[in-house]
Scaffold this motif. Structure first.
Motif, PDB file in Angstrom:
ATOM      1  N   THR A   1      -9.451   1.657  11.449  1.00 40.19           N
ATOM      2  CA  THR A   1      -9.764   0.151  11.926  1.00 40.19           C
ATOM      3  C   THR A   1      -8.242  -0.719  13.042  1.00 40.19           C
ATOM      4  N   SER A   2      -7.302  -0.325  12.976  1.00 42.85           N
ATOM      5  CA  SER A   2      -6.008  -0.573  14.305  1.00 42.85           C
ATOM      6  C   SER A   2      -6.323   0.711  15.202  1.00 42.85           C
TER       7      SER A   2
ATOM      8  N   SER B   1     -10.030  12.933   4.629  1.00 44.13           N
ATOM      9  CA  SER B   1      -9.995  11.660   6.004  1.00 44.13           C
ATOM     10  C   SER B   1     -10.973  12.657   6.542  1.00 44.13           C
ATOM     11  N   GLN B   2     -10.961  13.805   6.698  1.00 44.99           N
ATOM     12  CA  GLN B   2     -11.593  14.887   7.184  1.00 44.99           C
ATOM     13  C   GLN B   2     -13.421  13.788   7.222  1.00 44.99           C
ATOM     14  N   ILE B   3     -14.018  13.498   6.041  1.00 44.46           N
ATOM     15  CA  ILE B   3     -14.628  12.919   5.385  1.00 44.46           C
ATOM     16  C   ILE B   3     -14.981  10.900   5.996  1.00 44.46           C
ATOM     17  N   ASN B   4     -13.758  11.016   6.388  1.00 46.03           N
ATOM     18  CA  ASN B   4     -13.928   9.216   6.957  1.00 46.03           C
ATOM     19  C   ASN B   4     -13.644   8.989   8.129  1.00 46.03           C
ATOM     20  N   GLY B   5     -12.997  10.778   9.069  1.00 45.36           N
ATOM     21  CA  GLY B   5     -13.405  11.235  10.476  1.00 45.36           C
ATOM     22  C   GLY B   5     -11.409   9.597  10.796  1.00 45.36           C
TER      23      GLY B   5
ATOM     24  N   ASN C   1      -8.611   6.487   1.216  1.00 41.72           N
ATOM     25  CA  ASN C   1      -9.345   5.984   1.443  1.00 41.72           C
ATOM     26  C   ASN C   1      -8.684   4.490   2.094  1.00 41.72           C
ATOM     27  N   ALA C   2      -8.173   4.152   2.090  1.00 41.83           N
ATOM     28  CA  ALA C   2      -7.219   2.476   2.004  1.00 41.83           C
ATOM     29  C   ALA C   2      -6.785   2.653   3.247  1.00 41.83           C
ATOM     30  N   PHE C   3      -5.536   3.682   3.725  1.00 42.38           N
ATOM     31  CA  PHE C   3      -4.765   4.309   4.774  1.00 42.38           C
ATOM     32  C   PHE C   3      -5.982   5.009   5.549  1.00 42.38           C
ATOM     33  N   ASN C   4      -6.806   4.922   5.517  1.00 43.07           N
ATOM     34  CA  ASN C   4      -8.370   5.689   6.649  1.00 43.07           C
ATOM     35  C   ASN C   4      -8.617   4.711   7.101  1.00 43.07           C
ATOM     36  N   ARG C   5      -8.928   3.877   6.092  1.00 43.42           N
ATOM     37  CA  ARG C   5      -9.281   2.331   7.106  1.00 43.42           C
ATOM     38  C   ARG C   5      -8.470   1.337   7.459  1.00 43.42           C
TER      39      ARG C   5
ATOM     40  N   LEU D   1       0.665  -1.365  -0.310  1.00 40.57           N
ATOM     41  CA  LEU D   1       0.204   0.366  -0.126  1.00 40.57           C
ATOM     42  C   LEU D   1       0.554   1.212  -0.262  1.00 40.57           C
ATOM     43  N   ILE D   2       1.888   1.187   0.758  1.00 45.94           N
ATOM     44  CA  ILE D   2       2.238   2.464   1.139  1.00 45.94           C
ATOM     45  C   ILE D   2       3.409   2.357  -0.226  1.00 45.94           C
ATOM     46  N   ALA D   3       3.789   1.838  -1.231  1.00 45.38           N
ATOM     47  CA  ALA D   3       4.526   1.638  -2.743  1.00 45.38           C
ATOM     48  C   ALA D   3       3.722   2.390  -3.639  1.00 45.38           C
ATOM     49  N   LEU D   4       2.393   1.903  -3.626  1.00 48.36           N
ATOM     50  CA  LEU D   4       1.002   2.193  -4.329  1.00 48.36           C
ATOM     51  C   LEU D   4       1.010   3.907  -3.927  1.00 48.36           C
ATOM     52  N   SER D   5       0.723   4.172  -2.744  1.00 53.87           N
ATOM     53  CA  SER D   5       0.691   5.591  -2.511  1.00 53.87           C
ATOM     54  C   SER D   5       2.236   6.269  -3.180  1.00 53.87           C
TER      55      SER D   5
END
Length: 152
Positions: free
Chosen positions: A145-146, A49-53, A137-141, A20-24
């Motif tokens: 989650t963590s 990130s605001q929308i996702n909180g 969105n993936a990083f936010n999740r 995911l970091i490489a994709l970013s």
């Protein structure tokens, strides 16, 4: 009832997190090659990130934006970007598309939102915005989650 410790999914499975970091990084390069302003890139990350909180990503990307020279005023009014004169036509098109992508459960990315972005942005820019927001969105999740900690 005792609350169980959250699993840090990035540490539990580091290979997918590194991917995911490489994709970013790839997406950031594509955004630069498409001519997106680095400040706009950070604003897109912040708005998503605001929308996702996601407090962790908000803190990180707000700091990054400020280091790059973004105006505190623009960051402050970002949730109400459509009501201000702070943002260019390109910024507005990208922010509108970012919100539509992030809010996919509310009705998908409408033709109206996509066409509004495509009327202002090049195909490369539309794609870069979509990828930036998808990765954010993936990083936010992952962070949510963590339960990545955000302290003082």
């Amino acid at each position: 009832m005792t609350e169980l410790q959250r699993v840090n999914i990035g540490e539990q499975h580091p290979a997918p997190y590194k991917t995911l970091i490489a994709l970013s990084s790839e997406v950031a390069e594509a955004a630069a090659a498409a001519g997106l302003d680095p400040l706009l890139v950070e604003l897109l990350r912040i708005r998503t990130s605001q929308i996702n909180g996601c407090a962790f990503c908000l803190r990180m990307h707000t700091r990054d934006a400020l280091k790059k020279g973004e105006s505190p005023d623009r960051i402050a009014v970002l949730p109400a970007w459509a009501e201000t004169g702070y943002f260019s036509e390109t910024d507005r098109a990208a922010l509108r598309l970012a919100e539509a992508i992030t809010l996919v459960p509310n009705g998908h990315v409408s033709d109206e939102d996509f066409n509004a972005a495509a009327a202002v942005l090049t195909a490369d820019q539309v794609s870069a915005v979509a990828w930036l927001v998808t990765v954010m969105n993936a990083f936010n999740r992952v962070a949510i989650t963590s339960r990545y900690r955000v302290g003082i």
